[in-house]
Design a protein around this motif. Sequence first.
Motif, PDB file in Angstrom:
ATOM      1  N   ASP B   3      -8.081  14.880  -0.442  1.00 32.17           N
ATOM      2  CA  ASP B   3      -9.445  14.407  -0.202  1.00 32.17           C
ATOM      3  C   ASP B   3     -10.053  13.728  -1.428  1.00 32.17           C
ATOM      4  O   ASP B   3     -10.719  12.692  -1.313  1.00 32.17           O
ATOM      5  N   VAL B   6      -8.623  10.312  -1.805  1.00 31.71           N
ATOM      6  CA  VAL B   6      -9.161   9.391  -0.792  1.00 31.71           C
ATOM      7  C   VAL B   6     -10.549   8.911  -1.212  1.00 31.71           C
ATOM      8  O   VAL B   6     -10.847   7.715  -1.155  1.00 31.71           O
ATOM      9  N   MET B   7     -11.372   9.855  -1.653  1.00 28.96           N
ATOM     10  CA  MET B   7     -12.729   9.483  -2.072  1.00 28.96           C
ATOM     11  C   MET B   7     -12.680   8.520  -3.268  1.00 28.96           C
ATOM     12  O   MET B   7     -13.419   7.531  -3.321  1.00 28.96           O
ATOM     13  N   LEU B  10     -11.594   5.145  -2.041  1.00 26.50           N
ATOM     14  CA  LEU B  10     -12.674   4.472  -1.304  1.00 26.50           C
ATOM     15  C   LEU B  10     -13.726   3.922  -2.277  1.00 26.50           C
ATOM     16  O   LEU B  10     -14.205   2.798  -2.106  1.00 26.50           O
ATOM     17  N   GLU B  11     -14.039   4.720  -3.272  1.00 29.95           N
ATOM     18  CA  GLU B  11     -15.025   4.270  -4.266  1.00 29.95           C
ATOM     19  C   GLU B  11     -14.505   3.039  -5.011  1.00 29.95           C
ATOM     20  O   GLU B  11     -15.246   2.091  -5.260  1.00 29.95           O
ATOM     21  N   ASP B  13     -12.357   0.937  -3.856  1.00 28.76           N
ATOM     22  CA  ASP B  13     -12.336  -0.152  -2.874  1.00 28.76           C
ATOM     23  C   ASP B  13     -13.720  -0.801  -2.766  1.00 28.76           C
ATOM     24  O   ASP B  13     -13.840  -2.014  -2.576  1.00 28.76           O
ATOM     25  N   LEU B  76      -4.982   3.164   0.099  1.00 29.39           N
ATOM     26  CA  LEU B  76      -5.942   3.894   0.916  1.00 29.39           C
ATOM     27  C   LEU B  76      -5.080   4.748   1.849  1.00 29.39           C
ATOM     28  O   LEU B  76      -3.858   4.528   1.907  1.00 29.39           O
ATOM     29  N   PRO B  77      -5.652   5.671   2.595  1.00 29.76           N
ATOM     30  CA  PRO B  77      -4.788   6.579   3.353  1.00 29.76           C
ATOM     31  C   PRO B  77      -3.710   5.900   4.208  1.00 29.76           C
ATOM     32  O   PRO B  77      -2.602   6.420   4.325  1.00 29.76           O
ATOM     33  N   ASP B  78      -4.019   4.756   4.806  1.00 34.16           N
ATOM     34  CA  ASP B  78      -3.010   4.143   5.682  1.00 34.16           C
ATOM     35  C   ASP B  78      -2.700   2.693   5.341  1.00 34.16           C
ATOM     36  O   ASP B  78      -2.128   1.979   6.159  1.00 34.16           O
ATOM     37  N   GLU B  79      -3.099   2.254   4.182  1.00 35.58           N
ATOM     38  CA  GLU B  79      -2.790   0.862   3.826  1.00 35.58           C
ATOM     39  C   GLU B  79      -2.696   0.654   2.312  1.00 35.58           C
ATOM     40  O   GLU B  79      -3.323   1.374   1.532  1.00 35.58           O
TER      41      GLU B  79
END
Lengths: 145, 512
Positions: B3, B6-7, B10-11, B13, B76-79
Amino acid sequence: MQAEPITSELLQLLLESSSPEAYLSRVELPARSLASYAGELLKDRGMGRSEVIRAAGLNPTFGYQIFQGTRKAGRDNAIMLAFGLKCTLRETQRLLRLAGVSELWCKVRRDAIIMYCIDCGYTRAQCDDELYRLGEKTLITEERR
Amino acid sequence: MNDAQVMAALEHDEEYRVVRSLASKSTGTTELVYGKGPELLVRKRIPSGLANEGAWRTVADINSPLLPKVHDIYWLPDELVVVTTYVDGVTVYELVERTGPVDQKQAVSYICELCRAAGTLHAHGVVHRDITPSNVVISGGSARLIDLGCAREYVEGARHDTTALGTLGFAAPEQFGFAQSDARSDVYALGSLLGYLLTGAQPGDKAFDEALADEERVPFVLRIVIERARSFEPSARYGSTGEFSAAVRAAIGERSEVRAAAAAAAVAAEERAEARMAQSTVAEGRPASRPTDIPVPVAMQEVPTQPDVVLPPTKQLTTPVPSPQRSTTSGGADSTVKSIPLPPEGAPLADGGTKDAGTKAKRKKSGRTKAKQDADQQKREKKAAEERQSASDDALVHVDRQQIKRFVTTWPQLSSHEKTRVVFSWLICLYAARMFLEGFLDGLYYWNTEDWLVSLVGIVCSLLCAFNVHANSCNALLDPDDWRSAPTIFLDWTKRFFIWMLIALLISGIFF
């Protein structure tokens, strides 16, 4: 955000139509999904996904997958997402419809509390406090924590 | 990814501000973004199933102006997300759509640049796999290769690619899963792209083959090169982009300045001989011109030139050459030997002769006029021959200067390995020269048949070796794209050296 026909107007058109085909040929129905709507709201608010996920209290991977459209949100998760996206009551109801779950109903005690919190612009945490205070099940449960 | 990761991803990104979406396909989405700086960037999101992180990491280490610079790579989780520099310009697709097929020289120039870009990738073990008109941007007059979304690393021993990716018409057959793609797959795409640039037709369409067969659009020699590059079997194609680039350039005559000068000198000599022959035939009273009833030989009809005889436009060749018997023109790959222009019945020919017997009688009547005409003709021919000689000398000087300039510009670009190879070749050349000197001096010093013959054989062998090494190293050095064939050149030289040594030994054995 993209302008779209009002539901009541569409309903009027449907009821006036002689057949479903006649209605479908007259109107252009928007192809909208939860992910695309959440994306639009995100853009409208100028927020980032991480910010929304944090504010909603969602699991990061699960929240990311909702935005990607690879996972479906349950009712409570959709409500939490609405809190994260700082949705109005109308936007929350639309978000719930797109999530394929039942809308908030003021005849239901828990829903009424949530509706009040959304209308007052409470955060998800403040809403959970209210639910807890009034003896209702909170959005974030013990096992989710 | 946990987690927290991922965070964090995302940040990270969200640090990029999206300007607009450029493309959204099943192979990923492409967006134009701003990073922390004012520079425009391209962010590519590739689904994890299709992403080849290793290839991207390798590309990130490459610093080539012909390739996009990789700024950032993260998951990222899936890319997989890759951020590269934005290359401003028009794509080849847009260019051809707007203005139609591209000029031959320009097309070849673009292809050579792309060959260099793809060659850089290949040198790092990466295959692009999607060289298409949409993935080539013309920026500042040069062609840049973009979108390495389908790129993969060559895996030793793999039987085929993990995922079948590419664009129809440009993707090599093996990219459909028959075999592992390699540098030759990109050669296939580059061949298709050259065809597209020259014809404007989409490879794979029927119109493409028809347009390619049109010699006005695509010269015969260039068509042969494109067809070889687009062979079904990878082994039938050019082995590398360097080889392909060299073949393309040779096809339009860019590499044959020296040969052109030599060929031009040969043409001039031939014409001088013809002029002399014409002179003698006129003096003997025979008609110097070709009678109209003799058909024009096929070899002298208008035919496209073959690769070995392609003459690029040079000062020497473009100089108008008045010829008593035939006219020749030249112009690079389009150079053709024109059919003999036959004047109308009874019209006087260039050499003052006529094509019917009636005029002969007329000439006999005016003997004094004829002698004057002959003298004038001789003067004209002498003057023309002098002009040709002077033009030929000028062309050779020009070629030499160009070679020196090219040598100087090429040398710093060579790797140490390549430099060593050239120096080695020149050392052998010097050694051969020494052999020659030694043989010659021995012959002079001992002055007997035996030593003199041995020395003579040594002289011949050493001269041949020296000439060969010199020519090969010059070839390699003067053409930076021909480096891939350098080992072949070396092997060729070695083979010839041993053959000549064997001959020398045999001759020595027979005589002594």
